[in-house]
Design a protein around this motif. Structure first.
Motif, PDB file in Angstrom:
ATOM      1  N   GLY A  99       0.826  -1.209   0.000  1.00 32.77           N
ATOM      2  CA  GLY A  99       0.000   0.000   0.000  1.00 32.77           C
ATOM      3  C   GLY A  99       0.857   1.255   0.000  1.00 32.77           C
ATOM      4  O   GLY A  99       0.571   2.225  -0.715  1.00 32.77           O
ATOM      5  N   TYR A 100       1.923   1.241   0.780  1.00 34.04           N
ATOM      6  CA  TYR A 100       2.852   2.363   0.818  1.00 34.04           C
ATOM      7  C   TYR A 100       3.520   2.545  -0.540  1.00 34.04           C
ATOM      8  O   TYR A 100       3.629   3.668  -1.050  1.00 34.04           O
ATOM      9  N   VAL A 101       3.975   1.461  -1.151  1.00 34.12           N
ATOM     10  CA  VAL A 101       4.636   1.531  -2.460  1.00 34.12           C
ATOM     11  C   VAL A 101       3.665   2.083  -3.507  1.00 34.12           C
ATOM     12  O   VAL A 101       4.039   2.946  -4.317  1.00 34.12           O
ATOM     13  N   ALA A 102       2.421   1.616  -3.486  1.00 36.88           N
ATOM     14  CA  ALA A 102       1.433   2.110  -4.446  1.00 36.88           C
ATOM     15  C   ALA A 102       1.179   3.602  -4.245  1.00 36.88           C
ATOM     16  O   ALA A 102       1.115   4.370  -5.217  1.00 36.88           O
ATOM     17  N   GLY A 103       1.046   4.042  -2.998  1.00 36.92           N
ATOM     18  CA  GLY A 103       0.849   5.456  -2.716  1.00 36.92           C
ATOM     19  C   GLY A 103       2.042   6.297  -3.126  1.00 36.92           C
ATOM     20  O   GLY A 103       1.891   7.400  -3.662  1.00 36.92           O
TER      21      GLY A 103
ATOM     22  N   GLY B 201       4.044   9.983  -9.505  1.00 39.42           N
ATOM     23  CA  GLY B 201       3.423  10.212 -10.810  1.00 39.42           C
ATOM     24  C   GLY B 201       2.747  11.569 -10.878  1.00 39.42           C
ATOM     25  O   GLY B 201       2.853  12.285 -11.883  1.00 39.42           O
ATOM     26  N   LEU B 202       2.053  11.931  -9.794  1.00 48.63           N
ATOM     27  CA  LEU B 202       1.413  13.249  -9.750  1.00 48.63           C
ATOM     28  C   LEU B 202       2.452  14.362  -9.812  1.00 48.63           C
ATOM     29  O   LEU B 202       2.278  15.353 -10.528  1.00 48.63           O
ATOM     30  N   ALA B 203       3.523  14.211  -9.053  1.00 50.38           N
ATOM     31  CA  ALA B 203       4.557  15.252  -9.016  1.00 50.38           C
ATOM     32  C   ALA B 203       5.275  15.366 -10.358  1.00 50.38           C
ATOM     33  O   ALA B 203       5.474  16.473 -10.869  1.00 50.38           O
TER      34      ALA B 203
ATOM     35  N   ALA C  60      -0.582  15.318  -1.800  1.00 52.62           N
ATOM     36  CA  ALA C  60       0.807  15.309  -2.269  1.00 52.62           C
ATOM     37  C   ALA C  60       1.443  16.698  -2.195  1.00 52.62           C
ATOM     38  O   ALA C  60       2.659  16.815  -2.152  1.00 52.62           O
ATOM     39  N   SER C  61       0.628  17.750  -2.158  1.00 55.66           N
ATOM     40  CA  SER C  61       1.123  19.131  -2.144  1.00 55.66           C
ATOM     41  C   SER C  61       1.233  19.725  -0.750  1.00 55.66           C
ATOM     42  O   SER C  61       1.561  20.904  -0.610  1.00 55.66           O
ATOM     43  N   ILE C  62       0.950  18.946   0.280  1.00 57.76           N
ATOM     44  CA  ILE C  62       0.942  19.480   1.644  1.00 57.76           C
ATOM     45  C   ILE C  62       2.276  20.125   2.015  1.00 57.76           C
ATOM     46  O   ILE C  62       2.312  21.100   2.759  1.00 57.76           O
ATOM     47  N   GLY C  63       3.373  19.639   1.460  1.00 57.82           N
ATOM     48  CA  GLY C  63       4.684  20.213   1.766  1.00 57.82           C
ATOM     49  C   GLY C  63       4.782  21.688   1.415  1.00 57.82           C
ATOM     50  O   GLY C  63       5.495  22.440   2.051  1.00 57.82           O
ATOM     51  N   GLY C  64       4.057  22.128   0.406  1.00 59.34           N
ATOM     52  CA  GLY C  64       4.059  23.534   0.004  1.00 59.34           C
ATOM     53  C   GLY C  64       2.716  24.166   0.299  1.00 59.34           C
ATOM     54  O   GLY C  64       2.106  24.767  -0.578  1.00 59.34           O
ATOM     55  N   ILE C  65       2.247  24.016   1.520  1.00 63.80           N
ATOM     56  CA  ILE C  65       0.900  24.451   1.907  1.00 63.80           C
ATOM     57  C   ILE C  65       0.696  25.941   1.610  1.00 63.80           C
ATOM     58  O   ILE C  65       1.584  26.754   1.816  1.00 63.80           O
ATOM     59  N   SER C  66      -0.470  26.247   1.067  1.00 65.94           N
ATOM     60  CA  SER C  66      -0.858  27.621   0.781  1.00 65.94           C
ATOM     61  C   SER C  66      -2.274  27.809   1.314  1.00 65.94           C
ATOM     62  O   SER C  66      -2.941  26.841   1.682  1.00 65.94           O
TER      63      SER C  66
END
Length: 135
Positions: A6-10, A16-18, A107-113
């Motif tokens: 599950g971790y690998v799939a996520g 892929g999104l990034a 996936a974008s939480i690291g650059g929260i706006s």
């Protein structure tokens, strides 16, 4: 092993999104701006996902059981109802307004706006509302 897979799939999904740029809401909003500066990138990402899923399902369903589970977990409900259509409409409206859907948002939480935080808060409120309405 199931948790590791599950971790690998996520991780693959997030990468892929990034790599495809789908964590940038401007790409999504550019795709929805048909009359303006239209950006077809999302169409190719979605097309790739459809092709991958089509091939993947054909290969998987040739197996008797999943590699890391006892049985396949497939949805049993196949009818369209007001909850499904209403949820799909709300999802589309939220996606169109913010440029984020849940996967890229997380996936974008690291650059929260501020827009991302607003989308995440309303998504969580939506989850709680859905649980209450489904009782």
């Amino acid at each position: 092993m199931k948790m590791v897979m599950g971790y690998v799939a996520g991780l693959l999904f997030g990468l892929g999104l990034a790599i495809s740029g789908m964590t940038d809401p401007a790409r999504v909003l550019g795709f929805l701006d048909i009359a303006g500066a239209w950006d077809p990138t999302l169409m190719f990402v979605l097309g790739g996902a459809v092709v991958t899923s089509f091939v993947g399902y054909r290969l998987v369903f040739k197996q008797n059981a999943p590699l890391f589970g006892e049985r396949f977990q497939l949805p049993t409900k196949q009818d369209l109802d007001s909850k499904l259509l209403g949820g799909a409409a709300l999802f589309g409206i939220g996606w169109g307004l913010s440029g984020y859907c849940p996967g890229p948002a997380i996936a974008s939480i690291g650059g929260i706006s501020l827009p991302l935080a607003a989308m995440l808060v309303t998504m969580v409120i939506g989850w709680f509302a859905a649980q209450r309405l489904s009782r």
